[in-house]
Motif scaffolding. Structure first.
Motif, PDB file in Angstrom:
ATOM      1  N   LEU A  21      -1.931  -3.142 -14.826  1.00 19.20           N
ATOM      2  CA  LEU A  21      -2.320  -2.316 -15.963  1.00 19.20           C
ATOM      3  C   LEU A  21      -1.150  -1.470 -16.432  1.00 19.20           C
ATOM      4  O   LEU A  21      -0.933  -1.297 -17.624  1.00 19.20           O
ATOM      5  CB  LEU A  21      -3.490  -1.407 -15.580  1.00 19.20           C
ATOM      6  CG  LEU A  21      -4.820  -2.100 -15.287  1.00 19.20           C
ATOM      7  CD1 LEU A  21      -5.808  -1.102 -14.690  1.00 19.20           C
ATOM      8  CD2 LEU A  21      -5.388  -2.710 -16.564  1.00 19.20           C
ATOM      9  N   TYR A  22      -0.391  -0.924 -15.447  1.00 22.23           N
ATOM     10  CA  TYR A  22       0.763  -0.095 -15.804  1.00 22.23           C
ATOM     11  C   TYR A  22       1.645   0.111 -14.584  1.00 22.23           C
ATOM     12  O   TYR A  22       1.172   0.128 -13.448  1.00 22.23           O
ATOM     13  CB  TYR A  22       0.307   1.267 -16.348  1.00 22.23           C
ATOM     14  CG  TYR A  22       1.428   2.043 -17.033  1.00 22.23           C
ATOM     15  CD1 TYR A  22       2.093   1.498 -18.131  1.00 22.23           C
ATOM     16  CD2 TYR A  22       1.832   3.289 -16.572  1.00 22.23           C
ATOM     17  CE1 TYR A  22       3.115   2.184 -18.755  1.00 22.23           C
ATOM     18  CE2 TYR A  22       2.855   3.988 -17.188  1.00 22.23           C
ATOM     19  CZ  TYR A  22       3.501   3.424 -18.283  1.00 22.23           C
ATOM     20  OH  TYR A  22       4.529   4.085 -18.898  1.00 22.23           O
ATOM     21  N   PHE A  23       2.933   0.242 -14.840  1.00 18.02           N
ATOM     22  CA  PHE A  23       3.926   0.639 -13.849  1.00 18.02           C
ATOM     23  C   PHE A  23       4.494   1.986 -14.296  1.00 18.02           C
ATOM     24  O   PHE A  23       4.718   2.203 -15.492  1.00 18.02           O
ATOM     25  CB  PHE A  23       5.089  -0.357 -13.794  1.00 18.02           C
ATOM     26  CG  PHE A  23       4.716  -1.756 -13.402  1.00 18.02           C
ATOM     27  CD1 PHE A  23       4.856  -2.191 -12.088  1.00 18.02           C
ATOM     28  CD2 PHE A  23       4.258  -2.661 -14.350  1.00 18.02           C
ATOM     29  CE1 PHE A  23       4.544  -3.497 -11.726  1.00 18.02           C
ATOM     30  CE2 PHE A  23       3.941  -3.968 -14.000  1.00 18.02           C
ATOM     31  CZ  PHE A  23       4.083  -4.385 -12.688  1.00 18.02           C
ATOM     32  N   SER A  24       4.759   2.876 -13.356  1.00 15.11           N
ATOM     33  CA  SER A  24       5.302   4.174 -13.743  1.00 15.11           C
ATOM     34  C   SER A  24       6.064   4.821 -12.602  1.00 15.11           C
ATOM     35  O   SER A  24       5.795   4.562 -11.420  1.00 15.11           O
ATOM     36  CB  SER A  24       4.177   5.120 -14.180  1.00 15.11           C
ATOM     37  OG  SER A  24       4.702   6.350 -14.650  1.00 15.11           O
ATOM     38  N   ARG A  25       7.000   5.673 -12.998  1.00 16.74           N
ATOM     39  CA  ARG A  25       7.665   6.533 -12.027  1.00 16.74           C
ATOM     40  C   ARG A  25       6.827   7.787 -11.748  1.00 16.74           C
ATOM     41  O   ARG A  25       7.061   8.496 -10.789  1.00 16.74           O
ATOM     42  CB  ARG A  25       9.045   6.944 -12.547  1.00 16.74           C
ATOM     43  CG  ARG A  25       9.969   5.760 -12.770  1.00 16.74           C
ATOM     44  CD  ARG A  25      11.343   6.204 -13.244  1.00 16.74           C
ATOM     45  NE  ARG A  25      12.190   5.055 -13.520  1.00 16.74           N
ATOM     46  CZ  ARG A  25      12.851   4.365 -12.599  1.00 16.74           C
ATOM     47  NH1 ARG A  25      12.752   4.719 -11.326  1.00 16.74           N
ATOM     48  NH2 ARG A  25      13.597   3.331 -12.936  1.00 16.74           N
ATOM     49  N   SER A  76      11.758   8.073  -8.055  1.00 19.45           N
ATOM     50  CA  SER A  76      12.503   6.865  -7.678  1.00 19.45           C
ATOM     51  C   SER A  76      11.588   5.789  -7.116  1.00 19.45           C
ATOM     52  O   SER A  76      11.993   4.627  -6.996  1.00 19.45           O
ATOM     53  CB  SER A  76      13.584   7.212  -6.652  1.00 19.45           C
ATOM     54  OG  SER A  76      13.006   7.764  -5.473  1.00 19.45           O
ATOM     55  N   VAL A  77      10.369   6.154  -6.762  1.00 14.95           N
ATOM     56  CA  VAL A  77       9.378   5.211  -6.242  1.00 14.95           C
ATOM     57  C   VAL A  77       8.485   4.781  -7.398  1.00 14.95           C
ATOM     58  O   VAL A  77       7.778   5.593  -7.990  1.00 14.95           O
ATOM     59  CB  VAL A  77       8.532   5.843  -5.116  1.00 14.95           C
ATOM     60  CG1 VAL A  77       7.426   4.888  -4.682  1.00 14.95           C
ATOM     61  CG2 VAL A  77       9.416   6.213  -3.938  1.00 14.95           C
ATOM     62  N   VAL A  78       8.524   3.493  -7.723  1.00 21.38           N
ATOM     63  CA  VAL A  78       7.735   2.987  -8.843  1.00 21.38           C
ATOM     64  C   VAL A  78       6.331   2.634  -8.351  1.00 21.38           C
ATOM     65  O   VAL A  78       6.169   1.966  -7.331  1.00 21.38           O
ATOM     66  CB  VAL A  78       8.416   1.762  -9.478  1.00 21.38           C
ATOM     67  CG1 VAL A  78       7.553   1.203 -10.625  1.00 21.38           C
ATOM     68  CG2 VAL A  78       9.802   2.140  -9.987  1.00 21.38           C
ATOM     69  N   LYS A  79       5.355   3.116  -9.094  1.00 20.02           N
ATOM     70  CA  LYS A  79       3.958   2.873  -8.752  1.00 20.02           C
ATOM     71  C   LYS A  79       3.352   1.855  -9.719  1.00 20.02           C
ATOM     72  O   LYS A  79       3.792   1.721 -10.854  1.00 20.02           O
ATOM     73  CB  LYS A  79       3.151   4.171  -8.851  1.00 20.02           C
ATOM     74  CG  LYS A  79       3.260   5.095  -7.647  1.00 20.02           C
ATOM     75  CD  LYS A  79       4.610   5.769  -7.462  1.00 20.02           C
ATOM     76  CE  LYS A  79       4.879   6.836  -8.501  1.00 20.02           C
ATOM     77  NZ  LYS A  79       6.125   7.601  -8.218  1.00 20.02           N
ATOM     78  N   VAL A  80       2.323   1.141  -9.240  1.00 21.75           N
ATOM     79  CA  VAL A  80       1.630   0.177 -10.086  1.00 21.75           C
ATOM     80  C   VAL A  80       0.130   0.307  -9.855  1.00 21.75           C
ATOM     81  O   VAL A  80      -0.325   0.546  -8.735  1.00 21.75           O
ATOM     82  CB  VAL A  80       2.107  -1.272  -9.821  1.00 21.75           C
ATOM     83  CG1 VAL A  80       1.882  -1.687  -8.376  1.00 21.75           C
ATOM     84  CG2 VAL A  80       1.435  -2.251 -10.771  1.00 21.75           C
ATOM     85  N   LEU A  88       2.703   0.881  -4.180  1.00 21.57           N
ATOM     86  CA  LEU A  88       4.156   0.922  -4.352  1.00 21.57           C
ATOM     87  C   LEU A  88       4.612  -0.432  -4.895  1.00 21.57           C
ATOM     88  O   LEU A  88       4.267  -1.469  -4.331  1.00 21.57           O
ATOM     89  CB  LEU A  88       4.820   1.221  -3.014  1.00 21.57           C
ATOM     90  CG  LEU A  88       6.343   1.365  -2.979  1.00 21.57           C
ATOM     91  CD1 LEU A  88       6.743   2.321  -1.861  1.00 21.57           C
ATOM     92  CD2 LEU A  88       7.023   0.013  -2.756  1.00 21.57           C
ATOM     93  N   HIS A  89       5.366  -0.412  -5.977  1.00 19.48           N
ATOM     94  CA  HIS A  89       5.849  -1.659  -6.559  1.00 19.48           C
ATOM     95  C   HIS A  89       7.105  -2.122  -5.826  1.00 19.48           C
ATOM     96  O   HIS A  89       8.052  -1.357  -5.647  1.00 19.48           O
ATOM     97  CB  HIS A  89       6.174  -1.471  -8.045  1.00 19.48           C
ATOM     98  CG  HIS A  89       6.712  -2.707  -8.681  1.00 19.48           C
ATOM     99  ND1 HIS A  89       7.830  -2.705  -9.492  1.00 19.48           N
ATOM    100  CD2 HIS A  89       6.314  -4.001  -8.612  1.00 19.48           C
ATOM    101  CE1 HIS A  89       8.079  -3.930  -9.892  1.00 19.48           C
ATOM    102  NE2 HIS A  89       7.176  -4.732  -9.376  1.00 19.48           N
ATOM    103  N   PRO A 135       0.836  -1.203   0.000  1.00 17.99           N
ATOM    104  CA  PRO A 135       0.000   0.000   0.000  1.00 17.99           C
ATOM    105  C   PRO A 135       0.872   1.255   0.000  1.00 17.99           C
ATOM    106  O   PRO A 135       1.932   1.282   0.632  1.00 17.99           O
ATOM    107  CB  PRO A 135      -0.794  -0.121   1.303  1.00 17.99           C
ATOM    108  CG  PRO A 135      -0.797  -1.583   1.616  1.00 17.99           C
ATOM    109  CD  PRO A 135       0.526  -2.100   1.120  1.00 17.99           C
ATOM    110  N   LEU A 136       0.431   2.273  -0.712  1.00 19.23           N
ATOM    111  CA  LEU A 136       1.169   3.531  -0.805  1.00 19.23           C
ATOM    112  C   LEU A 136       0.258   4.641  -0.313  1.00 19.23           C
ATOM    113  O   LEU A 136      -0.749   4.968  -0.953  1.00 19.23           O
ATOM    114  CB  LEU A 136       1.585   3.783  -2.261  1.00 19.23           C
ATOM    115  CG  LEU A 136       2.329   5.076  -2.577  1.00 19.23           C
ATOM    116  CD1 LEU A 136       3.604   5.189  -1.752  1.00 19.23           C
ATOM    117  CD2 LEU A 136       2.652   5.152  -4.059  1.00 19.23           C
TER     118      LEU A 136
END
Length: 262
Positions: A156-160, A143-147, A179-180, A132-133
Motif C-alpha cells: 500500500l505504501y513505503f515510508s521513512r 533510515s529504516v524503511v517501513k512498508v 521493515l522493508h 517483522p518490525l
C-alpha cells in the motif's frame, strides 16, 4: 503467468559517489571490498543464471574483474539503482531480474529464494521482501524503511516515517508495519517500463524509488523473509561489522567461495 525455467539474473548496482559514504563498494570488510562479499554471496543463490555488477566507476569495475566477477560499465547518470539495473540488462537476454543492493551482504542465500520462488510461481510484475518490525527504535528511525500491505500482500505504501499512525493506541505498543528489505525482482518488460517513467512526487519526497511504481499504478508484491542480511549504510556500520565478523561467520552461512562467477 509463470515461466518455465526462466533466466534469472542478479544485478548489483554499485556507484562510487555516495553522499554519506563515498567509495562504499570498495571499503574493506574482513580484508575484502564490500562489493566482493555481496557478489560472492549472490553467486550462492540457486536458480540464478548469472550475477552482474552494474557500475559507472572504473575503480569498482576493475575491482570486480580482479576477483573474477562480471561487471559492466553503465555510461551516463542514472536516477536510481534500479534505473542503473535497467540500463545494464539491455545487452543480456534475461527474463527475470533481481536488483540486489551493493551494500547488502546476504547472510543466507535463502533470503533471495524467499523472493525468487514465490515470484516465479505467480504473476506479480514486481516483488520485494519484508521482515517483522518489533523494535520501536527502528520503527522511529528515518533510515529504516517501513512498508504496509493489503490482505493479499501487495504494498500500500513505503515510508521513512512511522506508518500507520495509530491515533488512539498507547505510545509503547508494538508497530505493525514491516521493515522493508531493499531487494527487488522484476519481469524484464516491467523493469523497462519502470525505467521509462518520470520520477514521482512521492518518490522525490521520500527518496524511495519503489514509490515510482506505486504512483504509476504498478503493484508491488511483498513477501516475508526470516533470513537476515548485513546492511552497511555508514562508516559506523562497517566498523561494527568488522568487529563482529567472526561471530557473523559462526552464526550464518557466510563462507568463502560460492558457485563461482555468474
Amino acid at each position: 503467468m509463470p515461466v518455465a525455467n526462466p533466466d534469472v539474473t542478479i544485478v548489483i548496482p554499485a556507484r562510487y559517489a555516495s553522499t554519506r559514504f563515498p567509495g562504499k563498494p570498495l571499503a574493506l570488510l574482513a580484508g575484502k571490498p564490500l562489493i566482493h562479499h555481496v557478489y560472492e554471496q549472490a553467486t550462492r543463490v540457486p536458480k540464478v543464471s548469472r550475477v552482474l555488477v552494474a557500475t559507472d566507476d572504473v575503480r569498482i569495475h576493475e575491482s570486480v574483474e580482479r576477483f573474477g566477477g562480471r561487471s559492466t560499465m553503465v555510461a551516463g547518470p542514472c536516477r536510481t539503482g534500479t534505473d542503473r539495473v535497467a540500463e545494464a540488462i539491455r545487452e543480456f537476454p534475461c527474463e527475470i531480474v533481481v536488483n540486489l543492493q551493493a551494500d547488502e551482504v546476504l547472510l543466507s542465500p535463502d533470503l533471495l529464494l524467499d523472493l525468487i520462488d514465490p515470484f516465479l510461481a505467480g504473476d506479480a510484475e514486481i516483488g520485494t521482501l519484508c521482515r517483522p518490525l518489533t523494535d520501536r527504535e527502528e520503527f522511529a528511525r528515518s533510515s529504516v524503511v517501513k512498508v504496509v500491505t493489503d490482505r493479499q500482500g501487495r504494498a500500500l505504501y513505503f515510508s521513512r516515517a512511522r506508518i500507520p499512525h495509530v491515533r488512539d493506541q498507547v505510545h509503547d505498543a508494538s508497530p505493525f508495519a514491516s521493515l522493508h528489505v531493499g531487494v527487488y525482482i522484476f519481469r524484464r518488460e516491467t523493469l523497462s517500463r519502470f525505467a521509462a517513467l518520470p520520477s514521482g512526487e512521492l518518490e522525490e519526497a521520500e527518496k524511495l524509488e519503489q514509490l515510482r511504481a506505486l504512483e504509476h499504478g504498478i503493484p508491488i508484491h511483498v513477501w516475508e523473509t526470516t533470513h537476515a542480511s548485513l546492511r552497511i549504510d555508514t562508516h559506523e556500520d562497517l566498523e561494527r561489522a568488522n568487529a563482529s565478523w567472526d561471530e557473523l561467520i559462526r552464526s550464518s552461512s557466510l563462507a568463502p567461495g560460492g558457485r563461482g562467477p555468474g
